[in-house]
Structures are given as structure tokens and as C-alpha cells.
Design a protein around this motif. Structure first.
Motif, PDB file in Angstrom:
ATOM      1  N   SER A 184       0.836  -1.201   0.000  1.00 25.14           N
ATOM      2  CA  SER A 184       0.000   0.000   0.000  1.00 25.14           C
ATOM      3  C   SER A 184       0.866   1.244   0.000  1.00 25.14           C
ATOM      4  O   SER A 184       2.033   1.221   0.400  1.00 25.14           O
ATOM      5  CB  SER A 184      -0.954   0.014   1.195  1.00 25.14           C
ATOM      6  OG  SER A 184      -0.249   0.143   2.412  1.00 25.14           O
ATOM      7  N   ALA A 186       0.668   5.696   0.644  1.00 23.81           N
ATOM      8  CA  ALA A 186      -0.003   6.932   1.047  1.00 23.81           C
ATOM      9  C   ALA A 186       0.914   8.087   0.681  1.00 23.81           C
ATOM     10  O   ALA A 186       2.112   8.045   0.980  1.00 23.81           O
ATOM     11  CB  ALA A 186      -0.313   6.939   2.533  1.00 23.81           C
ATOM     12  N   SER A 314      -3.606   8.108  -4.297  1.00 20.77           N
ATOM     13  CA  SER A 314      -3.600   8.404  -2.871  1.00 20.77           C
ATOM     14  C   SER A 314      -3.597   9.906  -2.629  1.00 20.77           C
ATOM     15  O   SER A 314      -4.356  10.417  -1.793  1.00 20.77           O
ATOM     16  CB  SER A 314      -2.378   7.765  -2.206  1.00 20.77           C
ATOM     17  OG  SER A 314      -2.247   8.206  -0.873  1.00 20.77           O
ATOM     18  N   ARG A 319      -6.404   9.261   0.564  1.00 19.77           N
ATOM     19  CA  ARG A 319      -6.524   7.955   1.227  1.00 19.77           C
ATOM     20  C   ARG A 319      -5.316   7.077   0.905  1.00 19.77           C
ATOM     21  O   ARG A 319      -4.666   7.236  -0.129  1.00 19.77           O
ATOM     22  CB  ARG A 319      -7.800   7.241   0.758  1.00 19.77           C
ATOM     23  CG  ARG A 319      -9.086   7.941   1.099  1.00 19.77           C
ATOM     24  CD  ARG A 319     -10.276   6.997   0.917  1.00 19.77           C
ATOM     25  NE  ARG A 319     -10.361   6.496  -0.425  1.00 19.77           N
ATOM     26  CZ  ARG A 319     -11.085   7.059  -1.405  1.00 19.77           C
ATOM     27  NH1 ARG A 319     -11.769   8.156  -1.165  1.00 19.77           N
ATOM     28  NH2 ARG A 319     -11.118   6.540  -2.615  1.00 19.77           N
ATOM     29  N   ARG A 320      -5.069   6.139   1.774  1.00 20.37           N
ATOM     30  CA  ARG A 320      -4.085   5.090   1.483  1.00 20.37           C
ATOM     31  C   ARG A 320      -4.645   4.194   0.391  1.00 20.37           C
ATOM     32  O   ARG A 320      -5.837   3.857   0.391  1.00 20.37           O
ATOM     33  CB  ARG A 320      -3.799   4.277   2.748  1.00 20.37           C
ATOM     34  CG  ARG A 320      -2.741   3.215   2.547  1.00 20.37           C
ATOM     35  CD  ARG A 320      -2.470   2.457   3.833  1.00 20.37           C
ATOM     36  NE  ARG A 320      -3.640   1.677   4.245  1.00 20.37           N
ATOM     37  CZ  ARG A 320      -3.728   1.034   5.397  1.00 20.37           C
ATOM     38  NH1 ARG A 320      -2.742   1.121   6.284  1.00 20.37           N
ATOM     39  NH2 ARG A 320      -4.792   0.343   5.686  1.00 20.37           N
ATOM     40  N   VAL A 321      -3.785   3.788  -0.545  1.00 24.52           N
ATOM     41  CA  VAL A 321      -4.210   2.965  -1.672  1.00 24.52           C
ATOM     42  C   VAL A 321      -3.502   1.623  -1.610  1.00 24.52           C
ATOM     43  O   VAL A 321      -2.271   1.568  -1.544  1.00 24.52           O
ATOM     44  CB  VAL A 321      -3.927   3.671  -3.009  1.00 24.52           C
ATOM     45  CG1 VAL A 321      -4.212   2.750  -4.188  1.00 24.52           C
ATOM     46  CG2 VAL A 321      -4.757   4.949  -3.113  1.00 24.52           C
TER      47      VAL A 321
END
Length: 324
Positions: A184, A186, A314, A319-321
Motif C-alpha cells: 500500500s 499513502a 492516494s 486515502r491510502r491505496v
């Protein structure tokens, strides 16, 4: 003897010409460039033939391998044409800027059975070879965090995300090469200097549970010492790499002494950034002649682009992806 042609007569294209004209086991059979005068001068400097047309280059020079080193945002159409013509390829980073274009190139290459390599030459710097070996041998224990910092002068282009896609692709590639898949992203970005997102800061989560950071900037200078710094921490030790080829340091947890590699007095090759490309070419030609896949397949370029697009998403969404 492997016959090599070069598409691109720009600054980094000179490194392609130097390598393939200088090796005893390759013949530089032609150079294609966008500017006739510049292309002719480059070809004359390296004892080969200038070409104004891609079809003519392929028909007359009959290369076994074609290298592509065009301006960063102009890779797609020439690369696709070369693949469809049946050429085997070494392309410069970034692969492309658009994920759909990357997928089209990879699909076409798979259909043709193309040898399709990308030049993430940082992997072949002596400090990164030592870093990879130390991690693979378990000398750091379980990895906990990884950091990449890289900044220099701007290479301005059409994309507002040029720094992220065309330069920090090396960071994405090296961090996954050392730490495994990134799970992930961010992102924070700034466009305060000239309107493009010239400096970026990313927080990363790796699939193995480690975390990481990536700071990349076009608002810095390659003249600064420590323009590139990589740090990998594990439960049993830490390693750092300074300026790609300058220094490798390995420390053990709880010990106040360190192991340090720096190129010796007569070891000019290992302290030369351009020689990382020579090392990659050596590994690439060995694989090519054996009929094996390239040591760094173009899919690595697609992966770096995927991570860059996750960072853009992101930043735009706040948002975190997650990245599969």
C-alpha cells in the motif's frame, strides 16, 4: 557477435553507443535519431551508420537487439512499432507514463516472444549488489523499515508527475528488489516551485509487514553530497547505501563497529555510476545469448508505473491505496 542498433541520439544515448561500440562481442550497426545532424555526429563518433527512418534501420542494419533511449514521455509508439516488427529490446526507464500503454506493450511482446528488458541499472551498483546479498543471507534478520531518498535538478516535461514516474521509478524498483512487494501507498506532494508535483513524500507498507518511506525531489541538486540515500533496517542489523556507488555500510544490532565498502584506489569501475549500465548489459547479453529471460524484464517498468499511479490516486483522494 551480437548486432545492436540504438534508437535515440540524446545524452544518455551516448552511454548506449559507448557500451555497444566498445565491446568486443557486440557490433553497433546503426543509430536512429530525431535530428539528422546530431544523429550523424553521434554515428560518426562511434563508427556506425546514421538512420532517419525506423523501417530502414531494421531492414538494412538487421540488428539482433535494439536499445531505446528516447525522451521520457515519447516511448510508447516507437517501442510498440519495434515489438510489432519483431525486434528484441532493451528500453530505458520509464517504460511509459500510462498503464494501458504499458499493458499494450507487454501483451504485444508476449505475443511476439520478444526479449523485452528495461534498464533499471541502479540494481547493478556495487553497494546494491552487496545490500541484496546481505538481505538474502539474512544478515539483517526480519526487515522492519526501508527508506529511499533521491533528489536533483528538474527534468521538466509534459506530465505534472514527471519526477514520480520517470525518476523515482528507480526507488520503487530498488525498494521492492530489496524488501519485497509493496502492499500500500499513502502520498503527499507539492507543486510549489513550478507547477508540477516536483517533490513527493510517500509512506509505504510492504507485504512482509515492513514499512517504508520514499522522498523524491526535483527541487534539489545532484551536486549535493548524499543526494541519494537508502537505508534498510532489520531486527538484527542495518545497511545503508550512499549516492548509489559511493558507499555501502553494514551494522549489527548492538555493535558499535561497522563494515564499510568503498571503491579502492584502482577500482574506478565500481565508483563510476555509468558503469552500472555496463554491468547490466553484461548480464543482459549473457541471458539473451542463452535464450533466457532478461535479468530485468520490462514488467518491472510496468510495476514501478503501477506504484506511481497508486501514489497519484492516494494524493488525489487523500486515502491510502492498496496495491496488488
Amino acid at each position: 557477435m551480437t548486432r545492436v542498433a540504438i534508437v535515440g541520439a540524446g545524452g544518455w544515448g551516448a552511454q548506449h553507443a559507448r557500451i555497444f561500440a566498445g565491446r568486443a562481442d557486440t557490433e553497433l550497426v546503426g543509430i536512429l535519431g530525431r535530428t539528422p545532424e546530431k544523429t550523424a555526429a553521434r554515428a560518426a563518433a562511434y563508427g556506425t551508420t546514421p538512420y532517419p527512418d525506423l523501417d530502414r534501420l531494421l531492414a538494412e542494419a538487421q540488428p539482433d537487439l535494439v536499445t531505446v533511449c528516447l525522451p521520457n514521455e515519447d516511448h510508447f509508439e516507437p517501442t510498440l512499432k519495434l515489438i510489432e516488427a519483431g525486434a528484441n529490446l532493451l528500453v530505458e526507464k520509464p517504460l511509459v507514463f500510462d498503464l494501458e500503454e504499458a499493458d499494450r506493450l507487454l501483451e504485444a511482446a508476449d505475443q511476439q516472444g520478444t526479449f523485452f528488458a528495461i534498464n533499471f541499472n541502479h540494481r547493478y551498483a556495487e553497494p546494491f549488489l552487496r545490500a541484496k546479498k546481505a538481505i538474502d543471507e539474512g544478515q539483517l534478520g526480519d526487515l522492519v523499515f526501508l527508506t529511499w531518498r533521491f533528489g536533483g535538478e528538474a527534468n521538466r516535461g509534459r506530465s505534472p508527475h514527471a519526477n514520480l514516474i520517470e525518476t523515482q521509478c528507480h526507488g520503487f524498483d530498488l525498494l521492492e528488489h530489496l524488501g519485497g512487494p509493496i502492499a500500500s501507498v499513502a502520498a503527499q506532494m507539492t507543486d510549489k516551485t513550478y507547477g508540477a508535483f516536483s517533490t513527493i513524500a510517500l509512506a509505504l507498507k510492504f507485504a512482509n509487514g515492513a514499512v517504508g518511506t520514499l522522498l523524491g525531489s526535483y527541487d534539489s541538486s545532484y551536486a549535493y553530497p548524499g543526494t541519494q540515500h537508502v537505508e534498510v533496517n532489520g531486527t538484527q542489523g542495518r545497511l545503508t547505501v550512499d549516492d548509489t556507488v559511493r558507499r555501502f555500510t553494514l551494522s549489527r544490532a548492538g555493535e558499535e563497529t561497522r563494515q564499510v565498502w568503498e571503491a579502492g584506489y584502482f577500482h574506478d569501475e565500481a565508483r563510476n555510476f555509468h558503469a552500472t549500465f555496463d554491468r547490466h548489459v553484461e548480464a543482459l547479453l549473457t541471458a539473451f545469448r542463452k535464450g533466457e529471460p532478461p535479468p530485468i524484464h520490462a514488467r518491472a517498468g510496468r510495476r514501478a508505473l503501477q506504484l506511481a499511479h497508486a501514489a497519484i490516486e492516494s494524493f488525489e483522494t487523500g486515502r491510502r491505496v492498496d496495491v496488488s
